[in-house]
Design a protein around this motif. Structure first.
Motif, PDB file in Angstrom:
ATOM      1  N   LEU A 110       0.836  -1.195   0.000  1.00  0.00           N
ATOM      2  CA  LEU A 110       0.000   0.000   0.000  1.00  0.00           C
ATOM      3  C   LEU A 110       0.881   1.259   0.000  1.00  0.00           C
ATOM      4  CD1 LEU A 110      -2.995   0.630  -0.042  1.00  0.00           C
ATOM      5  CD2 LEU A 110      -2.970   0.727   2.442  1.00  0.00           C
ATOM      6  N   GLU A 111       1.994   1.172   0.704  1.00  0.00           N
ATOM      7  CA  GLU A 111       2.926   2.309   0.735  1.00  0.00           C
ATOM      8  C   GLU A 111       3.419   2.617  -0.683  1.00  0.00           C
ATOM      9  OE1 GLU A 111       3.442   4.549   2.979  1.00  0.00           O
ATOM     10  OE2 GLU A 111       1.901   3.348   3.995  1.00  0.00           O
ATOM     11  N   GLU A 112       3.769   1.563  -1.404  1.00  0.00           N
ATOM     12  CA  GLU A 112       4.243   1.762  -2.791  1.00  0.00           C
ATOM     13  C   GLU A 112       3.136   2.345  -3.660  1.00  0.00           C
ATOM     14  OE1 GLU A 112       7.654  -1.486  -3.859  1.00  0.00           O
ATOM     15  OE2 GLU A 112       5.668  -2.265  -3.476  1.00  0.00           O
ATOM     16  N   PHE A 113       1.911   1.877  -3.393  1.00  0.00           N
ATOM     17  CA  PHE A 113       0.803   2.436  -4.170  1.00  0.00           C
ATOM     18  C   PHE A 113       0.656   3.931  -3.898  1.00  0.00           C
ATOM     19  CE2 PHE A 113      -3.496   3.947  -4.666  1.00  0.00           C
ATOM     20  CZ  PHE A 113      -3.681   3.711  -6.020  1.00  0.00           C
ATOM     21  N   LYS A 114       0.766   4.310  -2.619  1.00  0.00           N
ATOM     22  CA  LYS A 114       0.618   5.744  -2.278  1.00  0.00           C
ATOM     23  C   LYS A 114       1.708   6.575  -2.970  1.00  0.00           C
ATOM     24  CE  LYS A 114      -1.676   5.078   2.153  1.00  0.00           C
ATOM     25  NZ  LYS A 114      -1.450   4.872   3.581  1.00  0.00           N
ATOM     26  N   GLU A 115       2.904   6.006  -3.005  1.00  0.00           N
ATOM     27  CA  GLU A 115       3.994   6.724  -3.703  1.00  0.00           C
ATOM     28  C   GLU A 115       3.673   6.876  -5.192  1.00  0.00           C
ATOM     29  OE1 GLU A 115       7.763   4.712  -2.977  1.00  0.00           O
ATOM     30  OE2 GLU A 115       7.301   4.742  -0.837  1.00  0.00           O
ATOM     31  N   LEU A 116       3.120   5.813  -5.741  1.00  0.00           N
ATOM     32  CA  LEU A 116       2.758   5.860  -7.167  1.00  0.00           C
ATOM     33  C   LEU A 116       1.664   6.902  -7.405  1.00  0.00           C
ATOM     34  CD1 LEU A 116       2.908   4.655 -10.060  1.00  0.00           C
ATOM     35  CD2 LEU A 116       1.215   2.972  -9.341  1.00  0.00           C
ATOM     36  N   LEU A 117       0.702   6.917  -6.506  1.00  0.00           N
ATOM     37  CA  LEU A 117      -0.397   7.883  -6.620  1.00  0.00           C
ATOM     38  C   LEU A 117       0.161   9.319  -6.592  1.00  0.00           C
ATOM     39  CD1 LEU A 117      -3.506   8.323  -6.583  1.00  0.00           C
ATOM     40  CD2 LEU A 117      -3.400   8.208  -4.092  1.00  0.00           C
ATOM     41  N   ALA A 167       1.770  14.169  -9.392  1.00  0.00           N
ATOM     42  CA  ALA A 167       2.805  15.187  -9.632  1.00  0.00           C
ATOM     43  C   ALA A 167       3.016  15.397 -11.138  1.00  0.00           C
ATOM     44  CB  ALA A 167       4.111  14.774  -8.960  1.00  0.00           C
ATOM     45  N   LYS A 168       2.744  14.378 -11.901  1.00  0.00           N
ATOM     46  CA  LYS A 168       2.880  14.500 -13.367  1.00  0.00           C
ATOM     47  C   LYS A 168       1.574  14.927 -14.030  1.00  0.00           C
ATOM     48  CE  LYS A 168       6.420  10.959 -13.776  1.00  0.00           C
ATOM     49  NZ  LYS A 168       7.578  11.875 -13.767  1.00  0.00           N
ATOM     50  N   GLY A 169       0.577  15.180 -13.224  1.00  0.00           N
ATOM     51  CA  GLY A 169      -0.705  15.605 -13.788  1.00  0.00           C
ATOM     52  C   GLY A 169      -1.547  14.444 -14.287  1.00  0.00           C
ATOM     53  N   LEU A 170      -1.267  13.251 -13.783  1.00  0.00           N
ATOM     54  CA  LEU A 170      -2.069  12.087 -14.178  1.00  0.00           C
ATOM     55  C   LEU A 170      -3.027  11.713 -13.048  1.00  0.00           C
ATOM     56  CD1 LEU A 170       0.776   9.823 -15.643  1.00  0.00           C
ATOM     57  CD2 LEU A 170      -1.118  10.816 -16.959  1.00  0.00           C
ATOM     58  N   LYS A 171      -4.289  11.575 -13.372  1.00  0.00           N
ATOM     59  CA  LYS A 171      -5.255  11.130 -12.378  1.00  0.00           C
ATOM     60  C   LYS A 171      -5.204   9.610 -12.270  1.00  0.00           C
ATOM     61  CE  LYS A 171      -8.379  15.034 -12.932  1.00  0.00           C
ATOM     62  NZ  LYS A 171      -8.163  15.708 -11.647  1.00  0.00           N
ATOM     63  N   VAL A 172      -5.749   9.097 -11.184  1.00  0.00           N
ATOM     64  CA  VAL A 172      -5.711   7.654 -10.950  1.00  0.00           C
ATOM     65  C   VAL A 172      -7.120   7.137 -10.656  1.00  0.00           C
ATOM     66  CG1 VAL A 172      -4.864   5.849  -9.390  1.00  0.00           C
ATOM     67  CG2 VAL A 172      -3.314   7.646 -10.186  1.00  0.00           C
ATOM     68  N   ILE A 173      -7.523   6.163 -11.452  1.00  0.00           N
ATOM     69  CA  ILE A 173      -8.863   5.590 -11.308  1.00  0.00           C
ATOM     70  C   ILE A 173      -8.722   4.131 -10.893  1.00  0.00           C
ATOM     71  CG2 ILE A 173     -10.939   4.953 -12.623  1.00  0.00           C
ATOM     72  CD1 ILE A 173     -10.107   7.471 -14.396  1.00  0.00           C
ATOM     73  N   MET A 174      -9.447   3.752  -9.852  1.00  0.00           N
ATOM     74  CA  MET A 174      -9.358   2.377  -9.345  1.00  0.00           C
ATOM     75  C   MET A 174     -10.533   1.545  -9.848  1.00  0.00           C
ATOM     76  SD  MET A 174      -6.600   2.385  -7.631  1.00  0.00           S
ATOM     77  CE  MET A 174      -6.384   1.224  -6.294  1.00  0.00           C
ATOM     78  N   ASP A 175     -10.332   0.237  -9.858  1.00  0.00           N
ATOM     79  CA  ASP A 175     -11.416  -0.676 -10.231  1.00  0.00           C
ATOM     80  C   ASP A 175     -12.194  -0.990  -8.957  1.00  0.00           C
ATOM     81  OD1 ASP A 175     -12.799  -2.616 -11.881  1.00  0.00           O
ATOM     82  OD2 ASP A 175     -10.955  -2.713 -13.056  1.00  0.00           O
ATOM     83  N   LEU A 176     -13.482  -0.825  -9.020  1.00  0.00           N
ATOM     84  CA  LEU A 176     -14.323  -1.117  -7.859  1.00  0.00           C
ATOM     85  C   LEU A 176     -15.147  -2.356  -8.201  1.00  0.00           C
ATOM     86  CD1 LEU A 176     -15.176   0.200  -5.072  1.00  0.00           C
ATOM     87  CD2 LEU A 176     -17.095   1.170  -6.315  1.00  0.00           C
ATOM     88  N   VAL A 177     -14.794  -3.461  -7.576  1.00  0.00           N
ATOM     89  CA  VAL A 177     -15.447  -4.742  -7.911  1.00  0.00           C
ATOM     90  C   VAL A 177     -16.322  -5.124  -6.719  1.00  0.00           C
ATOM     91  CG1 VAL A 177     -15.054  -7.101  -8.707  1.00  0.00           C
ATOM     92  CG2 VAL A 177     -13.329  -5.341  -9.151  1.00  0.00           C
ATOM     93  N   ILE A 178     -17.598  -4.790  -6.806  1.00  0.00           N
ATOM     94  CA  ILE A 178     -18.441  -4.982  -5.612  1.00  0.00           C
ATOM     95  C   ILE A 178     -19.629  -5.906  -5.860  1.00  0.00           C
ATOM     96  CG2 ILE A 178     -17.791  -2.829  -4.489  1.00  0.00           C
ATOM     97  CD1 ILE A 178     -20.383  -1.611  -5.638  1.00  0.00           C
TER      98      ILE A 178
END
Ligand code: NOJ
Length: 560
Positions: A81-88, A93-104
């Motif tokens: 999760l820490e690595e994910f937060k860094e990636l986020l 920082a590069k102006g890229l948004k992040v969209i997650m898959d919600l499988v419910i």
């Protein structure tokens, strides 16, 4: 004409990452977060504005992440999760948004809720899932005739409880009982968890299946997807989506729902802009059925007229009141060049297909590898397949009496594994995907020719064309907000449309065939007055109002 409402999610384009096959950063043969981190500049260089991650969560991977064992942690194969937060943070920082898959619609059978739910009938989690008694006289038959969309019964028996649980996908994916308010609270909590962390939205997996008809009545007896009429857009879907929207409304985020068997009319119930809107967009499947009947495994010859009919319908019915989500590939679809294009004209048809859909109204989604023109792998033996759907459908076809040869031919064309081979980064060992001896899955042997490194060096590559195309879309509002008008409606070879916005016009010409076709500009268009802004061939004289098309030719003219 309807006034178009502007929004960031309409202006963006999205790159989809299926993490297992994107890029291996730690040398174990499996794609991971470290790998994505290393390729962020590449992703940014495409000109996209967001990344959608297919599930990164902890999962036993029976359905490659669409079986989630913990919604709030990262699959150890992919990182932490820490690595994910860094990636986020790095993406932002590069102006890229992040969209997650919600499988419910379902969890993994290894999710703690399910483990608890099968301990006893009075366990507080029992009612998180659909547990039912079997049919009389001895309860050894499933509670109803619903089938899994992956073939076979939609129910699995549990000896200990002497009850059956519902699974609309594989048996390791038990369906969540969304009618239980506690389950909905859990989902809201998951949504908040990721939005509070900073993610920018969700792609919602089979979201139109989450409400099942009370009493779970028998479905119309058909050999595939039996029962769907009782769970597709079920009775409480609007209510549940409304509740989730109350949460997402508290953030500046977007939602796109995956919606099998959707029509524009039905979609408007959920995506029509205004107070009652439930989702920003929907992924429909109709345009992916121009070479098959409902599911890819019932293969039919490619039919351009069918494709145009569908696009025309979605483009015109939604214009001004709702918004399209445009895609031609994802992790469930074989590669598009191998379907609607032509591998012999890989570069030409790859560019034409990109133009055909990205120049339409809607947010474009681009699947990893699509931008370099990757093609379907066509694995020849069933043992080589990894996808549960391929294996199960093979068994079903054989049971129905189809020969091994015919079934394999179908699998080679239609399997989802075609889209899941590692991204081809270089012409070197393992296509540069991993430094391990063996990647987790087969690499398409055309990697020596089709790879990112080679495409970077070639000014005329599909990759560089995608960059131009996305730049053009970003810089020209007509390409985002213009309307859509189809020409050459009855042509089986040409897909031609115009777009209009604030006095400007755009004409998009696409040939879907190898043979030359005589094209004449539609009435009211004088090509000599327009500017040829995109094309996949050198055009000697771009002012001629009639010309013979080259194989899979595409041209975009802008009139300002
Ligand atoms: C749709 C996903 O895209 C697919 O990969 C998955 O198998 C099913 N939903 C079930 O989650």
């Amino acid at each position: 004409m309807a006034e178009i409402k502007k929004s960031w999610y309409k202006e963006m384009s999205v790159y989809q990452i299926w993490p297992r096959s994107f890029y291996d950063g730690n040398g174990d043969g499996i794609g991971d977060i470290k790998g994505v981190m290393e390729k962020l500049d590449y992703i940014k260089s495409l000109g996209v504005d967001a990344i959608w991650f297919s599930p990164l969560y902890k999962s036993p991977q029976h359905d490659y992440g669409y079986d989630i064992a913990d919604y709030k942690s990262i699959n150890p194969e992919y990182g932490t999760l820490e690595e994910f937060k860094e990636l986020l943070d790095a993406a932002h920082a590069k102006g890229l948004k992040v969209i997650m898959d919600l499988v419910i619609n379902h969890t993994s059978d290894e999710h703690q809720w399910f483990i608890e739910s099968k301990k006893s009938k009075d366990n507080p989690y029992h009612d998180y899932y659909f547990w039912r008694k079997g049919k009389k006289p001895n309860g050894k038959k499933p509670p109803n005739n619903w089938l899994s969309t992956f073939t076979g019964p939609g129910w699995e028996y549990d000896e200990n409880l002497d009850e059956w649980y519902l699974h609309l996908f594989c048996k390791e994916q038990p369906d969540l009982n969304m009618d239980n308010p506690k389950v909905r609270e859990e989902i809201k909590d998951i949504i908040r968890f990721w939005l509070d962390m900073g993610v920018d939205g969700f792609r919602e997996d089979v979201i139109t299946f989450i409400s099942k008809k009370e009493g779970l009545p028998n479905g119309f007896p058909i050999p595939a997807a039996c029962g769907m009429e009782h769970y597709k857009c079920g009775p409480n879907l609007d209510k549940y989506l409304g509740e989730f929207r109350e949460v997402t409304d508290q953030y500046d985020c977007m939602t796109v729902g995956e919606a099998p068997m959707m029509t524009p009319k039905l979609a408007l119930r959920f995506i029509k802009e205004g107070a009652g809107q439930k989702l920003n967009m929907m992924f429909n499947f109709q345009h992916m059925e121009a070479d098959c009947f409902m599911i890819g495994w019932i293969h039919t010859p490619f039919n351009l007229r069918k494709l145009k009919r569908v696009y025309n319908n979605w483009q015109t019915k939604l214009y001004g009141i709702a918004w399209n989500a445009n895609y031609i590939e994802n992790h469930d679809q074989p590669r598009i060049i191998s379907r609607y294009g032509n591998e012999k004209y890989r570069v030409e048809s790859g560019k034409m297909l990109a133009t055909m859909y990205i120049c339409q109204s809607g947010t474009p989604f681009i699947y990893q590898g699509q931008e370099i023109g990757m093609t379907s792998i066509r694995l020849p033996e069933i043992d080589m397949y990894k996808d549960v759907q391929a294996k199960d459908t093979y068994k079903l076809f054989r049971k129905l009496g189809f020969s091994h040869k015919f079934t394999m031919k179908t699998a080679m064309y239609a399997s989802r594994d075609n889209a899941r081979t590692p991204v081809q980064w270089t012409g070197g060992k393992n296509a540069g995907f991993t430094t391990a001896d063996e990647p987790w899955f087969y690499i398409n042997q055309n990697y020596t020719e089709v790879n990112v490194e080679a495409a970077e060096k070639d000014e005329n590559s599909i990759l560089n064309y995608y960059r131009k195309l996305l730049k053009f879309r970003k810089e020209n509002e007509i390409c985002i907000y213009g309307d859509f008008k189809l020409h050459y409606k009855n042509s089986r070879k040409l897909f031609v449309y115009e777009r209009n916005y604030e006095g400007k016009r755009m004409l998009v010409i696409n040939s879907f065939v190898e043979q030359p076709v005589c094209f004449s500009a539609p009435a009211g268009f004088d090509l000599s007055k327009g500017k040829l802004v995109l094309s996949n061939y050198e055009v000697a004289d771009n002012t001629l109002n009639s010309f013979m098309t080259k194989p899979y030719e595409t041209r975009v003219y802008l009139f300002e």
